[in-house]
Design a protein around this motif. Structure first.
Motif, PDB file in Angstrom:
ATOM      1  N   PHE A 138       0.891  -1.253  -0.006  1.00 13.74           N
ATOM      2  CA  PHE A 138      -0.053   0.056  -0.026  1.00 13.74           C
ATOM      3  C   PHE A 138       0.948   1.312  -0.251  1.00 13.74           C
ATOM      4  O   PHE A 138       0.460   2.200  -0.825  1.00 13.74           O
ATOM      5  CB  PHE A 138      -0.983   0.021   1.260  1.00 13.74           C
ATOM      6  CG  PHE A 138      -1.971   1.165   1.238  1.00 13.74           C
ATOM      7  CD1 PHE A 138      -3.029   1.096   0.475  1.00 13.74           C
ATOM      8  CD2 PHE A 138      -1.690   2.328   1.847  1.00 13.74           C
ATOM      9  CE1 PHE A 138      -4.010   2.021   0.432  1.00 13.74           C
ATOM     10  CE2 PHE A 138      -2.624   3.393   1.762  1.00 13.74           C
ATOM     11  CZ  PHE A 138      -3.812   2.931   0.902  1.00 13.74           C
ATOM     12  N   PHE A 139       1.822   1.073   0.664  1.00 15.44           N
ATOM     13  CA  PHE A 139       2.726   2.524   0.941  1.00 15.44           C
ATOM     14  C   PHE A 139       3.549   2.529  -0.356  1.00 15.44           C
ATOM     15  O   PHE A 139       3.822   3.571  -0.674  1.00 15.44           O
ATOM     16  CB  PHE A 139       3.570   2.325   2.271  1.00 15.44           C
ATOM     17  CG  PHE A 139       2.761   2.778   3.331  1.00 15.44           C
ATOM     18  CD1 PHE A 139       2.905   4.295   3.483  1.00 15.44           C
ATOM     19  CD2 PHE A 139       2.320   1.936   4.364  1.00 15.44           C
ATOM     20  CE1 PHE A 139       1.978   4.524   4.605  1.00 15.44           C
ATOM     21  CE2 PHE A 139       1.750   2.306   5.356  1.00 15.44           C
ATOM     22  CZ  PHE A 139       1.637   3.781   5.680  1.00 15.44           C
ATOM     23  N   ILE A 140       3.928   1.509  -0.944  1.00 15.93           N
ATOM     24  CA  ILE A 140       4.752   1.504  -2.219  1.00 15.93           C
ATOM     25  C   ILE A 140       3.848   2.190  -3.091  1.00 15.93           C
ATOM     26  O   ILE A 140       4.003   3.301  -3.944  1.00 15.93           O
ATOM     27  CB  ILE A 140       5.155   0.272  -2.805  1.00 15.93           C
ATOM     28  CG1 ILE A 140       6.274  -0.286  -1.896  1.00 15.93           C
ATOM     29  CG2 ILE A 140       5.616   0.417  -4.227  1.00 15.93           C
ATOM     30  CD1 ILE A 140       6.653  -1.676  -2.173  1.00 15.93           C
ATOM     31  N   GLY A 141       2.453   1.866  -3.307  1.00 16.13           N
ATOM     32  CA  GLY A 141       1.619   2.391  -4.023  1.00 16.13           C
ATOM     33  C   GLY A 141       1.317   3.805  -3.717  1.00 16.13           C
ATOM     34  O   GLY A 141       1.394   4.861  -4.822  1.00 16.13           O
ATOM     35  N   ALA A 142       1.201   4.132  -2.652  1.00 13.52           N
ATOM     36  CA  ALA A 142       0.987   5.645  -2.362  1.00 13.52           C
ATOM     37  C   ALA A 142       2.090   6.396  -2.711  1.00 13.52           C
ATOM     38  O   ALA A 142       1.960   7.600  -3.363  1.00 13.52           O
ATOM     39  CB  ALA A 142       0.729   5.852  -0.908  1.00 13.52           C
ATOM     40  N   ALA A 143       3.582   5.843  -2.412  1.00 12.95           N
ATOM     41  CA  ALA A 143       4.647   6.897  -2.809  1.00 12.95           C
ATOM     42  C   ALA A 143       4.783   6.978  -4.113  1.00 12.95           C
ATOM     43  O   ALA A 143       5.163   8.240  -4.887  1.00 12.95           O
ATOM     44  CB  ALA A 143       5.774   6.215  -2.170  1.00 12.95           C
ATOM     45  N   GLY A 144       4.332   5.843  -5.103  1.00 12.11           N
ATOM     46  CA  GLY A 144       4.391   5.976  -6.629  1.00 12.11           C
ATOM     47  C   GLY A 144       3.565   7.151  -7.043  1.00 12.11           C
ATOM     48  O   GLY A 144       3.783   7.770  -7.951  1.00 12.11           O
ATOM     49  N   VAL A 145       2.095   7.108  -6.450  1.00 14.94           N
ATOM     50  CA  VAL A 145       1.314   8.342  -6.982  1.00 14.94           C
ATOM     51  C   VAL A 145       1.728   9.552  -6.688  1.00 14.94           C
ATOM     52  O   VAL A 145       1.665  10.525  -7.602  1.00 14.94           O
ATOM     53  CB  VAL A 145      -0.207   8.027  -5.943  1.00 14.94           C
ATOM     54  CG1 VAL A 145      -0.979   9.267  -6.240  1.00 14.94           C
ATOM     55  CG2 VAL A 145      -1.025   6.802  -6.543  1.00 14.94           C
ATOM     56  N   LEU A 146       2.623   9.766  -5.606  1.00 18.57           N
ATOM     57  CA  LEU A 146       3.083  11.056  -5.582  1.00 18.57           C
ATOM     58  C   LEU A 146       4.451  11.344  -6.154  1.00 18.57           C
ATOM     59  O   LEU A 146       4.697  12.420  -6.516  1.00 18.57           O
ATOM     60  CB  LEU A 146       3.509  11.166  -3.779  1.00 18.57           C
ATOM     61  CG  LEU A 146       2.210  11.200  -3.119  1.00 18.57           C
ATOM     62  CD1 LEU A 146       2.576  11.298  -1.664  1.00 18.57           C
ATOM     63  CD2 LEU A 146       1.367  12.595  -3.106  1.00 18.57           C
ATOM     64  N   VAL A 147       5.132  10.165  -6.361  1.00 19.95           N
ATOM     65  CA  VAL A 147       6.413  10.534  -7.108  1.00 19.95           C
ATOM     66  C   VAL A 147       6.471  10.774  -8.567  1.00 19.95           C
ATOM     67  O   VAL A 147       6.954  11.352  -9.047  1.00 19.95           O
ATOM     68  CB  VAL A 147       7.444   9.627  -6.591  1.00 19.95           C
ATOM     69  CG1 VAL A 147       8.701   9.423  -7.240  1.00 19.95           C
ATOM     70  CG2 VAL A 147       7.655   9.656  -5.022  1.00 19.95           C
ATOM     71  N   ARG A 148       5.621   9.681  -8.908  1.00 23.84           N
ATOM     72  CA  ARG A 148       5.683   9.563 -10.571  1.00 23.84           C
ATOM     73  C   ARG A 148       4.703  10.540 -11.034  1.00 23.84           C
ATOM     74  O   ARG A 148       3.699  11.041 -10.549  1.00 23.84           O
ATOM     75  CB  ARG A 148       5.128   8.353 -11.074  1.00 23.84           C
ATOM     76  CG  ARG A 148       5.982   7.040 -10.548  1.00 23.84           C
ATOM     77  CD  ARG A 148       7.532   7.178 -11.256  1.00 23.84           C
ATOM     78  NE  ARG A 148       7.358   7.108 -12.808  1.00 23.84           N
ATOM     79  CZ  ARG A 148       7.948   5.891 -13.337  1.00 23.84           C
ATOM     80  NH1 ARG A 148       8.260   4.919 -12.578  1.00 23.84           N
ATOM     81  NH2 ARG A 148       7.955   5.982 -14.676  1.00 23.84           N
ATOM     82  N   ARG A 149       5.005  11.114 -12.400  1.00 22.13           N
ATOM     83  CA  ARG A 149       4.170  12.172 -13.250  1.00 22.13           C
ATOM     84  C   ARG A 149       3.360  11.431 -14.375  1.00 22.13           C
ATOM     85  O   ARG A 149       2.607  12.218 -14.781  1.00 22.13           O
ATOM     86  CB  ARG A 149       5.250  13.055 -13.522  1.00 22.13           C
ATOM     87  CG  ARG A 149       6.115  13.619 -12.336  1.00 22.13           C
ATOM     88  CD  ARG A 149       7.458  14.377 -12.949  1.00 22.13           C
ATOM     89  NE  ARG A 149       6.919  15.470 -13.717  1.00 22.13           N
ATOM     90  CZ  ARG A 149       7.428  15.829 -14.960  1.00 22.13           C
ATOM     91  NH1 ARG A 149       8.319  15.026 -15.352  1.00 22.13           N
ATOM     92  NH2 ARG A 149       6.949  16.911 -15.674  1.00 22.13           N
ATOM     93  N   ASN A 150       3.801  10.398 -14.851  1.00 22.95           N
ATOM     94  CA  ASN A 150       3.072   9.679 -15.809  1.00 22.95           C
ATOM     95  C   ASN A 150       1.684   9.176 -15.453  1.00 22.95           C
ATOM     96  O   ASN A 150       1.478   8.291 -14.496  1.00 22.95           O
ATOM     97  CB  ASN A 150       3.913   8.490 -16.377  1.00 22.95           C
ATOM     98  CG  ASN A 150       3.423   8.081 -17.638  1.00 22.95           C
ATOM     99  OD1 ASN A 150       2.297   7.755 -17.770  1.00 22.95           O
ATOM    100  ND2 ASN A 150       4.324   7.984 -18.545  1.00 22.95           N
ATOM    101  N   ALA A 151       0.688   9.672 -16.071  1.00 26.12           N
ATOM    102  CA  ALA A 151      -0.628   9.532 -15.716  1.00 26.12           C
ATOM    103  C   ALA A 151      -1.046   7.887 -15.681  1.00 26.12           C
ATOM    104  O   ALA A 151      -1.784   7.233 -14.768  1.00 26.12           O
ATOM    105  CB  ALA A 151      -1.759  10.156 -16.687  1.00 26.12           C
TER     106      ALA A 151
END
Lengths: 121, 166, 104, 391
Positions: free
Chosen positions: C17-30
């Motif tokens: 879950f935290f990996i996903g949350a971090a990814g949503v914040l860090v990555r910019r590709n929709a």
């Protein structure tokens, strides 16, 4: 009744074996096969023409409609499997329940049909 | 034979977590998509290990077979877009990285808090019929609402895609 | 029989879950952001199934929830990608901060 | 062989713990052997059949009657140079064959050859097989993408579109059978068809739709667009060569054909049931193999006879004909099953299904002809308009 854990251990092993067989075939082929690359061989094959640009570009997005419809009908399928197993005990209640469900999805299919989204050009 | 289940758990958990990390960290979008599929597959293995075999194969059918393909379609249709200048809101990246230590604290805390006594009580398999009975008897109304949700998604997405096509 | 503690599953779930949350914040590709949202949903599914198997009621409520999560995930990714593709047609980028104009 | 249990002793008094491991080993070796031999045998069979139908000799140089031809071909493939173009996405190019091959191998674990002669008998076997079928699509999309070739990419898009579309009627037909059997376990479905009470006679429409969808899922003619030779070079396979091509096309394709034929045998043809099986259960393997090969020969026969579909015809046929048909069939079957008491429901379902098959056979050419006439009409009016003297 087969033991549950053992059954899925079999599945696990078969997946591993599948991956292993592919790896082994590739390794054997790599050892046996010759490798004499030339610039012509390493070019993407486009019927002898010189390729222009990369293939990774923009493509018309209406192909996406089929993937989309497939996902929706796949979700329908995950309800159909459990329903098919117990529908006899549900009786008419089950028929009506699933009938309404499918009817609502068929409305979507008809909408796609009317919008001419079901033809691939 | 007591070590086999934990061993398989560790392998599957490693696949799931490594796949998840790769989604976030790999620079190429196809790499992300593929490792997402791998992570979903490992998750199906974890479901099977929990004794929820039906959920495990639904997971493969929906997530690996449908959603990953859908996302790959999205990738193929948009191509490799050229990366633009880094113009994100200034705190976004920092906030994202700040979550990482937080995450490890959370994981360690949950492991210590929960893992000591409680073993998962596993009924071996056969979760299809209880599940079917629950969905079609106790949760009949949410089941019908799900179809409305799917219909809305279908119509909305088709309208979005077909708009401006003609 | 099986001897994997409940806590281990919950740990994997929270990590994902935290990996996903971090990814949503860090990555910019929709598209990658959509993938990360799917990862988070999956993590929630794992927790639901684990607790459901632990409690072992007559009605597996956790598993029922997971089935409805599948529906929501499918609907979400279908509409999400359609929006990304529609926006991409107007302006060829999938970077979320560069999609300024939402009008067609 | 007995079903795998933790404490089942093996034959000849083998220790249970040893037997568990030994049984798995036997299963793995058998399946790998069957996949390789099946591909070799079926390719030879196909070439000989084609030659026979086209009044040629077919392969005859290598070995007696050309029996060793495919062995020679396989050796050649392994020893062939494996060309990979400079612009490919290396990691995905290499993993794509593995992604299609692995689910195919894993599917063999539930195929019931005879009572007891089966890897495992999980109680959701059909769901397992459907989900593995869904995984294969992934490899094809990735192969198309990784090649970085326009033909490959369009081929990949097309194949993915075809495979995912035909998956829906395929699974819907399976569910129709589950309605009668009441279980997803393959052995239970097979034993639910005693004697001549085969599902083929009760549910012929489901069989027909599954057969068509299976042709499409395994990329066989008339649905072999993914590898259409004339229009897209070789579709998603364009950049593949050597053993990677061999794994992709030969092994996976023929393995998948065997899998879908086994599913059809189990679900509609009664599986291993046949004369004398009760006395000697091992005879079931013979009957099962025989039925599977009858279906495989039917696949080859269709390949010999029919020309290829166009992509738009193919998608139209799936979404506008096959899916409505399977949905109707599923729903009507369920209703009749609930409405009528025990022996009458099967009779009613059977009559209705044969009616659907008849309607399918009669109506499809008629619809095609009407569409053609409309098209001709439009062309004629357009021509008249253009030829008419302008005022």
């Amino acid at each position: 009744m087969p033991d549950y854990n053992l059954s899925y251990f079999y599945v696990f092993v078969f997946f591993a074996v599948g991956a292993f067989v592919v790896g082994a075939l590739m390794t054997v082929s790599r050892i046996i096969a010759p490798r004499r690359p030339t610039p012509e061989k390493l070019r993407p094959y486009e019927s002898g023409e010189e390729p222009i640009g990369q293939a990774w570009g923009r493509y018309p997005i209406h192909f996406y409609v089929f993937a989309l419809l497939f996902v929706v009908f796949d979700v329908e399928v995950i309800f159909l499997f459990p329903w098919a197993v117990i529908f006899a005990s549900l009786g008419w209640y089950g028929i009506v329940e699933m009938g309404v469900f499918i009817a609502i999805l068929v409305v979507g299919l008809v909408y796609a049909w009317k919008k001419d989204a079901l033809s691939w050009y | 034979m007591d070590f086999i289940a934990p061993l398989i758990f560790v392998i599957l958990a490693a696949i799931v977590v490594a796949g998840g990390l790769a989604v976030v960290l790999l620079p190429r979008i196809t790499g992300s998509a593929l490792s997402m599929g791998l992570s979903f597959l490992g998750m199906a293995g974890l479901f099977a290990l929990l004794g929820a075999e039906t959920i495990a194969f639904f997971q493969v059918l929906i997530y690996v077979g449908a959603i990953t393909v859908l996302i790959l379609y999205g990738v193929m249709l948009t191509g490799v877009a050229p990366a633009g200048a880094d113009r994100r809101l200034f705190f976004q990246k920092q906030a994202g990285w700040a979550l990482v230590p937080l995450k490890f604290v959370g994981v360690v805390a949950t492991v210590f808090a929960l893992s000591f006594q409680s073993n998962v009580v596993q009924q071996p398999g056969g979760d299809l019929e209880p599940l079917a009975n629950a969905v079609f008897r106790d949760y009949a109304f949410p089941f019908e609402v799900a179809s409305v949700l799917l219909l809305a998604a279908m119509i909305g997405a088709i309208a979005l895609v077909k708009r401006g096509d003609d | 029989m099986l001897s994997v503690p409940l806590g281990w599953f919950i740990a994997v779930s929270s990590a994902l879950f935290f990996i996903g949350a971090a990814g949503v914040l860090v990555r910019r590709n929709a598209v990658v952001i959509l993938m990360c949202v799917e990862l988070m949903l999956n993590a929630a599914n794992l927790a639901l199934v684990a607790f459901s198997r632990r409690l072992s009621d007559a009605t597996p409520r956790g598993s029922v929830f997971v089935i409805f999560t599948f529906v929501i995930a499918a609907a979400e990714v279908a509409v999400g990608l359609a929006i990304v593709l529609a926006a991409y047609r107007n302006q060829p980028t999938v970077e979320v901060d560069e999609i300024h104009e939402l009008k067609g | 062989m007995s079903p795998p249990g933790v404490l089942v002793p093996g034959p000849f008094g083998i220790d249970p713990l040893v037997w568990v491991v030994l049984r798995l080993l036997i299963a793995v070796l058998l399946v790998v052997g069957l996949i390789f031999n099946g591909a070799l045998l079926q390719i030879l069979m196909e070439r000989k059949l084609q030659a026979w139908a086209q009044d040629r000799v077919g392969p005859y140089h290598v070995g007696p009657w050309g029996l060793l031809q495919t062995f020679a071909d396989a050796l050649k493939l392994i020893g062939k140079e494996d060309v990979r173009s400079r612009f490919t996405d290396a990691a995905f190019f290499l993993t794509a064959p593995a992604i299609t091959f692995t689910p195919m191998v894993a599917a063999w674990v539930v195929i019931p050859f005879a009572p007891g002669v089966q890897g495992i008998d999980i109680n959701i076997g059909l769901l397992y097989l459907s989900s593995l079928g869904a995984m294969g699509v992934l490899g094809i999309v990735i192969a198309g993408w990784a090649s970085n070739n326009k033909y490959s990419l369009i081929g990949g898009l097309r194949s993915a579109g075809q495979l995912i579309s035909y998956e829906v009627p395929q699974i819907l037909s399976l569910v129709t059978v589950v309605l009668l059997a009441g279980s997803l376990q393959l052995t239970k479905i097979a034993t639910a068809q005693p004697g001549l009470q085969l599902n083929l006679f009760i549910l012929p429409a489901a069989f027909l739709t599954y057969f068509i969808a299976a042709l499409a899922e395994t990329n066989r003619t008339p649905f072999d667009l993914p590898e259409a030779e004339s229009e897209l070079v070789a579709g998603y396979l364009t950049e593949y060569s050597g053993m990677r091509w061999g794994t992709f096309l030969a092994l996976t394709e023929y393995g998948n054909v065997t899998i879908v034929s086994s599913i059809m045998t189990t679900l509609w043809l009664g599986g291993w049931n046949g004369p004398l099986v009760d006395q000697a259960p091992i005879l079931g393997v013979l009957w099962f193999t025989l039925k599977v090969y009858v279906i495989i020969v039917a696949f080859m026969w269709i390949r010999l006879t029919l020309p290829r579909f166009r992509i738009d015809q193919l998608m139209n046929f799936c979404w506008k004909v096959l899916i409505p048909l399977t949905l109707t069939n599923l729903f009507v079957t369920a209703t009749l099953k609930v409405a009528l008491p025990a022996p009458w429901d099967l009779i009613a379902i059977g009559i209705l299904n044969w009616g659907l098959v008849a309607a399918f056979i009669v109506l499809i050419p008629r619809l095609q002809r009407r569409r053609l006439e409309r098209l001709r009409e439009r062309l004629r009016t357009e021509r008249e308009r253009t030829l008419a003297p302008t005022a």
